[in-house]
Design a protein around this motif. Structure first.
Motif, short mmCIF file in Angstrom:
data_model
loop_
_atom_site.label_atom_id
_atom_site.label_comp_id
_atom_site.label_asym_id
_atom_site.label_seq_id
_atom_site.Cartn_x
_atom_site.Cartn_y
_atom_site.Cartn_z
N GLU A 146 -48.90 -38.29 45.78
CA GLU A 146 -48.94 -37.61 47.08
C GLU A 146 -48.06 -38.34 48.09
O GLU A 146 -47.35 -37.71 48.88
CB GLU A 146 -50.36 -37.53 47.60
CG GLU A 146 -50.42 -36.76 48.91
CD GLU A 146 -51.78 -36.84 49.56
OE1 GLU A 146 -52.43 -35.80 49.65
OE2 GLU A 146 -52.18 -37.93 49.97
N SER A 147 -48.07 -39.69 48.02
CA SER A 147 -47.24 -40.43 48.98
C SER A 147 -45.76 -40.18 48.73
O SER A 147 -44.95 -40.18 49.64
CB SER A 147 -47.56 -41.92 48.90
OG SER A 147 -47.22 -42.44 47.64
N GLN A 148 -45.39 -39.91 47.44
CA GLN A 148 -44.00 -39.57 47.14
C GLN A 148 -43.65 -38.17 47.63
O GLN A 148 -42.55 -37.92 48.10
CB GLN A 148 -43.75 -39.63 45.63
CG GLN A 148 -43.87 -41.01 45.02
CD GLN A 148 -43.74 -40.94 43.51
OE1 GLN A 148 -42.79 -40.37 42.99
NE2 GLN A 148 -44.69 -41.51 42.80
N HIS A 149 -44.62 -37.28 47.51
CA HIS A 149 -44.36 -35.88 47.88
C HIS A 149 -44.42 -35.68 49.38
O HIS A 149 -43.65 -34.91 49.97
CB HIS A 149 -45.38 -34.97 47.19
CG HIS A 149 -45.27 -33.54 47.59
ND1 HIS A 149 -45.97 -33.01 48.65
CD2 HIS A 149 -44.51 -32.54 47.10
CE1 HIS A 149 -45.65 -31.73 48.77
NE2 HIS A 149 -44.77 -31.42 47.86
N GLY A 150 -45.35 -36.34 50.02
CA GLY A 150 -45.55 -36.14 51.45
C GLY A 150 -46.80 -35.32 51.71
O GLY A 150 -47.27 -34.58 50.85
N LYS A 151 -47.39 -35.47 52.89
CA LYS A 151 -48.64 -34.79 53.22
C LYS A 151 -48.45 -33.29 53.39
O LYS A 151 -49.31 -32.49 53.02
CB LYS A 151 -49.20 -35.40 54.51
CG LYS A 151 -50.67 -35.17 54.72
CD LYS A 151 -51.51 -36.01 53.78
CE LYS A 151 -53.00 -35.80 54.02
NZ LYS A 151 -53.81 -36.52 53.03
N GLU A 152 -47.28 -32.93 53.95
CA GLU A 152 -47.03 -31.50 54.20
C GLU A 152 -46.97 -30.74 52.87
O GLU A 152 -46.26 -31.13 51.94
CB GLU A 152 -45.71 -31.33 54.95
CG GLU A 152 -45.42 -29.88 55.34
CD GLU A 152 -44.06 -29.76 56.01
OE1 GLU A 152 -43.51 -28.67 56.00
OE2 GLU A 152 -43.57 -30.78 56.51
N GLY A 153 -47.71 -29.65 52.79
CA GLY A 153 -47.71 -28.85 51.57
C GLY A 153 -48.42 -29.52 50.42
O GLY A 153 -48.20 -29.20 49.26
N SER A 154 -49.34 -30.45 50.74
CA SER A 154 -50.03 -31.21 49.70
C SER A 154 -50.85 -30.30 48.79
O SER A 154 -50.90 -30.49 47.58
CB SER A 154 -50.93 -32.27 50.35
OG SER A 154 -51.72 -32.90 49.38
N ALA A 155 -51.51 -29.29 49.37
CA ALA A 155 -52.35 -28.39 48.57
C ALA A 155 -51.50 -27.63 47.55
O ALA A 155 -51.86 -27.53 46.37
CB ALA A 155 -53.08 -27.41 49.49
N ASP A 156 -50.33 -27.10 47.99
CA ASP A 156 -49.45 -26.41 47.06
C ASP A 156 -48.95 -27.36 45.97
O ASP A 156 -48.83 -26.99 44.80
CB ASP A 156 -48.25 -25.81 47.80
CG ASP A 156 -48.62 -24.51 48.51
OD1 ASP A 156 -49.68 -23.95 48.18
OD2 ASP A 156 -47.85 -24.07 49.38
#
Length: 508
Positions: A146-156
């Protein structure tokens, strides 16, 4: 900031490699419940945290709200996560030797607070074959992703990761994986030809729910509202049903009408009064153990009683029974159903054709499915169609697709557009740009189908291509060899069934 699709794919690929490394000697079939269970837990914990923060802030509509009140979460359709099950709590205990029991207890606590999840979540984390160190590593892996992806759009991100892992576990399990997973490219062809913009969508053998998830994606991609479709499903395998419930919940899809019973749709129909606008399904191929001998006078057999030794034409009539006027059905069946005349199946197929119910048949290439090499086809039925009456579209897609590994083929985006685009133009009648293409598609009249004795094999109608400029002998030989081997396998299965049935005959 949310990452691009390509970066998401990179993260998913890295996550899969790392998670597989932590698997050690656990079977993929067992390990998938560990990994998918954790991804699901992370998803509902994140959704809970997001609403929790709003309730704590207490601004606007949330003024005076209690962040520990379960009803606040029910009102927003968010699962309530007790303190001992929240991700940050689990992560803080990830290095302890008791982490397995801690996660099992978390799953129990979530089920107690959320009735719709009772009996759904896996409680397999304290088993002796799962090393606590590796389990802690998995929790860290999911947290770091998640930290690599980012918080925005975490559910998707977590929803797509769940789906990505589901597909890879199916590949890892091979034939067993095919029992709960329909390959994505096949699902896309089915959904994009049916176009379920709104209405009731029914899958009476729904596996892990992939057809529902793709329907939701289709609606979103066409600027529709997910709430415009309502889904109804049934699954006889409880383990698979649990996967479906998590797969749908992580996408925010209401799964309250996705039912389980171990008797299955034929013997214990969970939706007896349902009339659906769309039926979409991938039933087991040539199922001989479906209880057909107990259903000889069933009200669903409007076009003829299907043989007790093969469920194919039982499934077709089950789909029709649940199809509303104006509704459409798309489903997968073994290719043998297009030509069989045994035990009354030919007569049922003739009745389907003469009633104008058959809209389109697509012949599929071999190696698309994980659990069988039996050649398959897609059927599309329409109840009361208003276009191309008296015609059936035949598409031969056997030369499409590309290998993703030695045993598995998939359609590319271009292949899917070629098939679905042809169908869309054909449906437009004279206003469309459809033309017959030798070797690929043909719009046949009912008289032509009668001439061929109601056999529905697309190859009989589309003929051979005029010329094959890019003819590759090696590729063609490999394709024909694979098809021949698949036919030998189907023949062996049929011989086994014949032998079993003969053994049941008692002479006076």
């Amino acid at each position: 900031m949310a990452k691009s699709g390509k970066n998401q794919e990179t993260i998913e690929t890295a996550m899969w490699a790392a998670a597989d490394k932590l698997r050690k000697n656990i079977d993929a079939a067992e390990y998938k419940h560990v990994v998918l269970g954790l991804i699901f837990l992370k998803y509902i914990s994140d959704a809970f945290d997001e609403l929790y923060a709003k309730l704590v802030a207490g601004e606007g509509d949330y003024a005076g709200a209690d962040p520990e009140d379960v009803d606040e979460y029910k009102a927003e359709n968010v699962f309530f996560v007790p303190p001992s099950a929240r991700w940050k709590f689990l992560r803080s205990h990830a290095k302890q030797p008791t982490i397995g029991k801690t996660v099992d207890d978390a799953m129990d606590a979530i089920e107690r607070e959320n009735p719709s999840l009772r009996g759904v979540l896996p409680k397999v984390f304290a088993r002796g074959n799962l090393d606590p160190t590796n389990l802690g590593g998995l929790i860290d892996l999911i947290s770091n992703a998640e930290s690599q992806h980012g918080k925005e759009g975490s559910a998707d991100f977590l929803g797509q990761t769940f789906e990505y892992f589901l597909g890879h576990f199916a590949l890892a399990e091979g034939k067993k994986g095919g029992q709960f997973y329909t390959p994505e490219s096949v699902v896309r062809v089915l959904v994009e030809m049916l176009e379920p913009y709104k209405g009731r969508v029914f899958d009476p053998c729904c596996g892990s729910g992939g057809l529902f998830v793709q329907s939701e994606k289709f609606v979103k991609a066409h600027q529709g509202k997910v709430n415009d479709i309502s889904i109804y499903g049934q699954e006889s395998n409880q383990t698979t049903w649990r996967l479906a419930k998590m797969n749908l919940a992580i996408r925010g899809i209401d799964s309250s009408q996705v039912k389980w019973n171990n008797e299955g749709s034929f013997l214990n129909n969970a939706h007896p009064d349902l009339k659906a606008d769309f039926v979409i399904a991938n039933p087991p191929f040539n199922d001989s153990d479906w209880g057909g001998d107990l259903l000889r006078d069933d009200a669903r057999w409007k076009l003829g009683t299907p043989p007790a030794g093969n469920a194919n034409y039982g499934w077709i009539q089950h789909f029709l029974y649940h199809l509303a006027p104006g509704g459409k059905a798309g489903f997968v069946l073994s290719k043998g159903a297009l030509t069989t005349k045994s035990s009354g199946e030919g007569e049922i197929r003739k009745a389907l054709v003469e009633a104008g119910l058959v809209d389109c048949i697509v012949n599929l290439p071999a190696k698309l499915f994980l659990n069988t090499q039996i050649p398959a086809s897609l059927w599309f039925l329409s109840r009361g169609k208003t276009y191309r009456q008296g015609e059936i579209l035949f598409i031969d897609a056997r030369n499409l697709g590309h290998l993703v590994n030695r045993r598995t083929l998939e359609f590319s985006d271009g292949d899917i557009e070629q098939i679905t685009g042809t169908y869309r133009e054909w449906q437009k009648g004279d206003a469309g740009q459809y033309e017959d293409v030798k070797g690929f598609c043909n719009s046949a009249t009912l008289d032509r189908v009668r001439e061929l004795d109601h056999v529905l094999t697309p190859g009989r109608y589309v003929g051979l291509a005029d010329e094959e400029v890019d003819f590759d002998f090696a590729e063609r030989f490999a394709s024909l060899k694979a098809e021949f081997e698949a036919q030998l396998e189907e023949e062996a299965q049929l011989n086994t069934r014949i032998a079993e049935n003969l053994a049941k005959v008692q002479l006076p």
